[in-house]
Design a protein around this motif. Structure first.
Motif, PDB file in Angstrom:
ATOM      1  N   SER A  39      15.951   3.261 -50.470  1.00 11.64           N
ATOM      2  CA  SER A  39      15.465   4.350 -51.316  1.00 11.64           C
ATOM      3  C   SER A  39      16.521   5.410 -51.537  1.00 11.64           C
ATOM      4  N   CYS A  58      14.001  10.828 -47.725  1.00 16.02           N
ATOM      5  CA  CYS A  58      13.790  10.190 -49.024  1.00 16.02           C
ATOM      6  C   CYS A  58      13.305  11.193 -50.059  1.00 16.02           C
ATOM      7  N   TYR A  74      10.220   3.879 -51.680  1.00 12.92           N
ATOM      8  CA  TYR A  74       9.812   4.849 -50.657  1.00 12.92           C
ATOM      9  C   TYR A  74       8.330   4.739 -50.362  1.00 12.92           C
TER      10      TYR A  74
END
Length: 207
Positions: A30, A85, A53
């Protein structure tokens, strides 16, 4: 000769278990996608980054439960990775679409500060392996923050509202969504502090 006994939470079998490996992989992928999106301004890369994610965040928890490998260390690792993330993806989003800076800044304060304080509060109770079990402590705070609908709204509502606002020219919508999330977190934190200080009783879910 003395030997040191490691706590259960730090045994390699727990740190290197399948759920933590999934968390690590989904975070690295991610963040790599977010980095390329940051550099290129490609909306589809942003979408892919968020999908990796969100899907990975659901998968690691599900695998931990079915394999009976839920640990406190794994929960904390997951919480940290979620923030990593979210922050990089939000930065890429703000760079690509400067009009999103306002609502995303509100979101990052909410998720990075208020929600982090709430989410880590499970560590104060030994019977909770992760925030997913906070209903054992207080059902209202759990429902507002970590029930399935609440988790979906917390991680996706602002981003979805930004996309909708961009398509329909509703620039006010993501501000409303982001501010509503802040209100939920503040109310939850006030309730949590009141419980910790003995000002009100906790309401655990009925067995």
């Amino acid at each position: 000769m003395t030997t040191t006994t490691l706590p259960v939470a730090v045994y390699p079998a727990h740190l290197l278990g399948v759920p933590n490996r999934i968390t690590l992989v989904r975070t690295v992928v991610s963040m790599l996608v977010a980095t390329f999106a940051f550099a290129s301004g490609d909306l589809w890369l942003l979408v892919i980054g968020y999908v990796v994610y969100w899907f990975g965040d659901s998968l690691d928890g599900w695998v931990a439960r079915i394999r009976n490998e839920e640990t406190v260390s794994g929960a904390v690792f997951d919480i940290v990775c979620d923030r990593a993330c979210s922050f990089l993806l939000a930065a890429a989003f703000m760079t690509t679409y400067p009009e999103t800076i306002g609502p995303l800044a509100i979101y990052l304060i909410q998720f990075g500060v208020l929600d982090t304080m709430l989410t880590l509060s499970f560590l104060l109770w030994k019977e909770t392996l992760s925030p997913n079990y906070f209903y054992k402590v207080d059902q209202p705070i759990y429902v507002w923050n970590w029930s399935k609908p609440a988790k979906a709204v917390n991680t996706g509502a602002v981003v979805v509202s930004l996309v909708v606002a961009h398509q329909l020219d509703l620039l006010w919508l993501p501000y409303v969504v982001a501010c509503a999330a802040v209100v939920v977190k503040v109310v939850s934190l006030v309730r949590l502090v009141d419980i910790l200080r003995g000002r009100r009783p906790a309401l655990p879910a009925l067995p």
